[in-house]
Scaffold this active site. Structure first.
Site, PDB file in Angstrom:
ATOM      1  N   GLU A 115       0.744  -0.940  -0.729  1.00 47.61           N
ATOM      2  CA  GLU A 115       0.032   0.012  -0.474  1.00 47.61           C
ATOM      3  C   GLU A 115       0.742   0.706  -0.097  1.00 47.61           C
ATOM      4  OE1 GLU A 115      -2.436  -0.249   3.282  1.00 47.61           O
ATOM      5  OE2 GLU A 115      -3.040  -2.142   2.872  1.00 47.61           O
ATOM      6  N   CYS A 136       3.123   8.288   1.093  1.00 48.19           N
ATOM      7  CA  CYS A 136       3.520   7.283   2.689  1.00 48.19           C
ATOM      8  C   CYS A 136       3.713   6.623   1.856  1.00 48.19           C
ATOM      9  CB  CYS A 136       2.695   7.274   3.334  1.00 48.19           C
ATOM     10  SG  CYS A 136       3.033   6.038   4.677  1.00 48.19           S
ATOM     11  N   CYS A 164       4.874  -7.551   7.266  1.00 49.36           N
ATOM     12  CA  CYS A 164       6.188  -7.397   8.028  1.00 49.36           C
ATOM     13  C   CYS A 164       6.459  -8.300   9.532  1.00 49.36           C
ATOM     14  CB  CYS A 164       6.084  -6.029   8.753  1.00 49.36           C
ATOM     15  SG  CYS A 164       6.847  -5.242   9.844  1.00 49.36           S
ATOM     16  N   CYS A 194       4.577  -6.167  15.494  1.00 50.47           N
ATOM     17  CA  CYS A 194       3.100  -4.956  16.689  1.00 50.47           C
ATOM     18  C   CYS A 194       1.718  -5.445  16.689  1.00 50.47           C
ATOM     19  CB  CYS A 194       3.213  -3.773  15.990  1.00 50.47           C
ATOM     20  SG  CYS A 194       5.741  -3.493  15.790  1.00 50.47           S
ATOM     21  N   CYS A 201      -1.469  -3.527  14.495  1.00 52.68           N
ATOM     22  CA  CYS A 201      -0.645  -3.183  12.860  1.00 52.68           C
ATOM     23  C   CYS A 201      -1.560  -4.119  12.299  1.00 52.68           C
ATOM     24  CB  CYS A 201       1.147  -3.082  13.169  1.00 52.68           C
ATOM     25  SG  CYS A 201       1.103  -2.667  11.387  1.00 52.68           S
ATOM     26  N   CYS A 228      -2.604   1.590   8.292  1.00 52.55           N
ATOM     27  CA  CYS A 228      -1.126   0.438   7.814  1.00 52.55           C
ATOM     28  C   CYS A 228      -1.850  -1.029   7.702  1.00 52.55           C
ATOM     29  CB  CYS A 228       0.149   0.125   8.459  1.00 52.55           C
ATOM     30  SG  CYS A 228       0.510   1.853   9.139  1.00 52.55           S
TER      31      CYS A 228
HETATM   32  N1  SAH Z   1       7.786  -0.316  11.447  1.00 56.42           N
HETATM   33  C1  SAH Z   1       7.903   0.849  11.098  1.00 56.42           C
HETATM   34  C2  SAH Z   1       7.409   2.229   9.788  1.00 56.42           C
HETATM   35  C3  SAH Z   1       5.311   1.654   9.937  1.00 56.42           C
HETATM   36  S1  SAH Z   1       4.193   2.200  10.828  1.00 56.42           S
HETATM   37  C4  SAH Z   1       8.016   1.665  12.617  1.00 56.42           C
HETATM   38  O1  SAH Z   1       7.830   0.528  13.409  1.00 56.42           O
HETATM   39  O2  SAH Z   1       7.619   3.173  12.679  1.00 56.42           O
HETATM   40  C5  SAH Z   1       4.403   3.557  10.903  1.00 56.42           C
HETATM   41  C6  SAH Z   1       3.961   4.178  11.734  1.00 56.42           C
HETATM   42  O3  SAH Z   1       2.313   3.360  12.366  1.00 56.42           O
HETATM   43  C7  SAH Z   1       3.838   3.467  12.905  1.00 56.42           C
HETATM   44  O4  SAH Z   1       4.865   4.189  14.015  1.00 56.42           O
HETATM   45  C8  SAH Z   1       3.280   2.504  13.933  1.00 56.42           C
HETATM   46  O5  SAH Z   1       3.776   1.826  14.951  1.00 56.42           O
HETATM   47  C9  SAH Z   1       1.900   3.233  13.511  1.00 56.42           C
HETATM   48  N2  SAH Z   1       0.856   1.774  13.469  1.00 56.42           N
HETATM   49  C10 SAH Z   1       0.357   0.612  12.773  1.00 56.42           C
HETATM   50  N3  SAH Z   1      -0.704   0.398  13.029  1.00 56.42           N
HETATM   51  C11 SAH Z   1      -1.340   1.270  13.878  1.00 56.42           C
HETATM   52  C12 SAH Z   1      -2.205   1.556  13.797  1.00 56.42           C
HETATM   53  N4  SAH Z   1      -3.637   0.234  14.005  1.00 56.42           N
HETATM   54  N5  SAH Z   1      -2.987   2.684  14.515  1.00 56.42           N
HETATM   55  C13 SAH Z   1      -2.682   3.689  14.536  1.00 56.42           C
HETATM   56  N6  SAH Z   1      -0.383   3.986  14.122  1.00 56.42           N
HETATM   57  C14 SAH Z   1       0.027   2.313  13.983  1.00 56.42           C
END
Ligand code: SAH
Length: 342
Positions: free
Chosen positions: A93, A106, A113, A117, A120, A334
């Site tokens: 995406e 973005c 990934c 987390c 996510c 994401c």
């Molecule tokens: N892997 C990298 C970049 C990817 S995501 C990182 O972890 O920074 C970009 C941001 O979106 C990260 O801060 C991630 O933790 C956040 N993110 C992921 N899922 C999310 C969600 N459901 N709601 C809000 N932020 C989210």
């Protein structure tokens, strides 16, 4: 077939100059090809100042690896989210957003990934593969073609962990910054990491002009480990130390991302503990009310707790903003669009 977007303009292993010499052509052709690619052409035939014979030779082994648009969502605020597909069927995406300071894209750095987390969507099915430098450039070019808009900022905050694919991400930064190509200033690029400490040090050496964002999402180890497996590999104190070293070395402000999750990390006590950690140094905290993801139990923080959290940080003199939730009427979190299209 190989993706020609992976090649830089110069000579040396794998560069366009080397390629054109191998094909028996003069070196200046490399700059012409690189320029066309940066313009966003999708076929060699559009490279009208190249001899037809060279175009034919290029076609034999190379293709222009811009992804195709599988589906898109457009939001009333101008946000465009695309599900892109590469030649092998891998899908990622990218999101185009309009801000007062310019247009931003973005991009994803991996297909899926492996960081895990728990809030996510990108990580639900693990990592399929890394993206190459040229594929990341392809996301930018394809989005520019698709929207017909210029792109002034690039954030690597889509699917994937950029510091888990550092070689290719570095390659992408060099490609997009190259004066003969897209020529985007490194200062207009932000890389976001979940906190892979050894790479933070390398990044400070290699790209001090690029902005760094660190996904923190917790005020301490205990809470961070609940949602971010990477926190088990790198302790909170060590992450803080690495971030301080980064700001000392680069004199750049780090941006910390903090997704506010109801009942997990959004209390006043959490805000106070976070303030204690960050007080007095060059940082900026970006609060993101959690985007709720299908199949995950987390709920977003209430408006009231977001305001209260922000106020505690402000009262401690910490620069803080609440991220404008662009595209909240589409699946902006994401990995969500990709999940729905399976
Ligand atoms: N892997 C990298 C970049 C990817 S995501 C990182 O972890 O920074 C970009 C941001 O979106 C990260 O801060 C991630 O933790 C956040 N993110 C992921 N899922 C999310 C969600 N459901 N709601 C809000 N932020 C989210």
């Amino acid at each position: 077939m190989k993706n020609i977007l992976d090649l830089g303009p110069g000579g040396g292993t794998g560069g366009l100059e080397e390629l054109v010499s191998e094909l028996g052509e003069k070196k200046f052709r490399a700059g012409q090809i690189f320029g066309w690619l940066a313009k966003g052409v999708t076929s060699f035939d559009e490279m009208s100042n190249l001899p037809a014979a060279l175009r034919a030779k290029l076609r034999e082994e190379w293709y222009i690896g811009q992804p195709s648009v599988v589906s898109e969502q457009r939001s009333a605020d101008g946000t465009v989210k695309c599900l892109f597909e590469f030649a092998d069927g891998a899908r990622v995406e990218s999101v185009f957003m309009k801000y007062s300071y310019g247009n931003s894209i973005c991009i994803s750095s991996q297909v899926g990934c492996r960081m895990g987390c728990s809030f996510c969507a990108s990580t639900i099915e693990g990592k399929e593969r890394d993206l190459t430098a040229g594929e990341m450039l392809g996301e930018v070019l394809a989005m520019r073609n698709h929207t017909g808009e210029s792109i002034n900022h690039v954030v690597i905050m889509g699917m994937g962990e950029p510091f888990d694919n550092y070689e290719e991400v570095s390659g992408f930064l060099r490609l997009i910054n190259s004066p003969k190509g897209v020529n985007l200033s490194l200062r207009n690029i932000t890389v976001s990491t979940c906190g892979i400490i050894p790479v933070i040090g390398r990044f400070a050496e290699d790209f001090p002009q690029v902005n760094l964002a660190v996904s923190l999402h917790a005020p301490n180890d205990e809470i961070r480990r609940r949602t971010m497996p990477v926190a088990k590999a790198y302790a909170y104190d060590e992450l803080m130390r690495a971030c301080r070293e980064y700001t000392e070395k680069t004199h750049r402000r780090i941006s910390f991302e903090y997704a506010l999750i109801n009942g997990v990390n959004d209390s006043r006590i959490n805000a106070e503990e976070l303030s204690g950690r960050l007080k007095g140094w060059l940082t900026h905290v970006n609060l993101i009310p959690l985007n709720e993801v299908d199949g995950r139990d987390y709920r977003t923080a209430t408006g009231e707790s977001v305001r209260a959290f922000k106020k505690v940080l402000e009262d401690n003199g910490i620069a803080v903003t609440v991220r404008r939730t662009l595209g909240s009427d589409i699946d902006a979190a994401c990995g969500q669009l990709r999940q729905r299209k399976r």
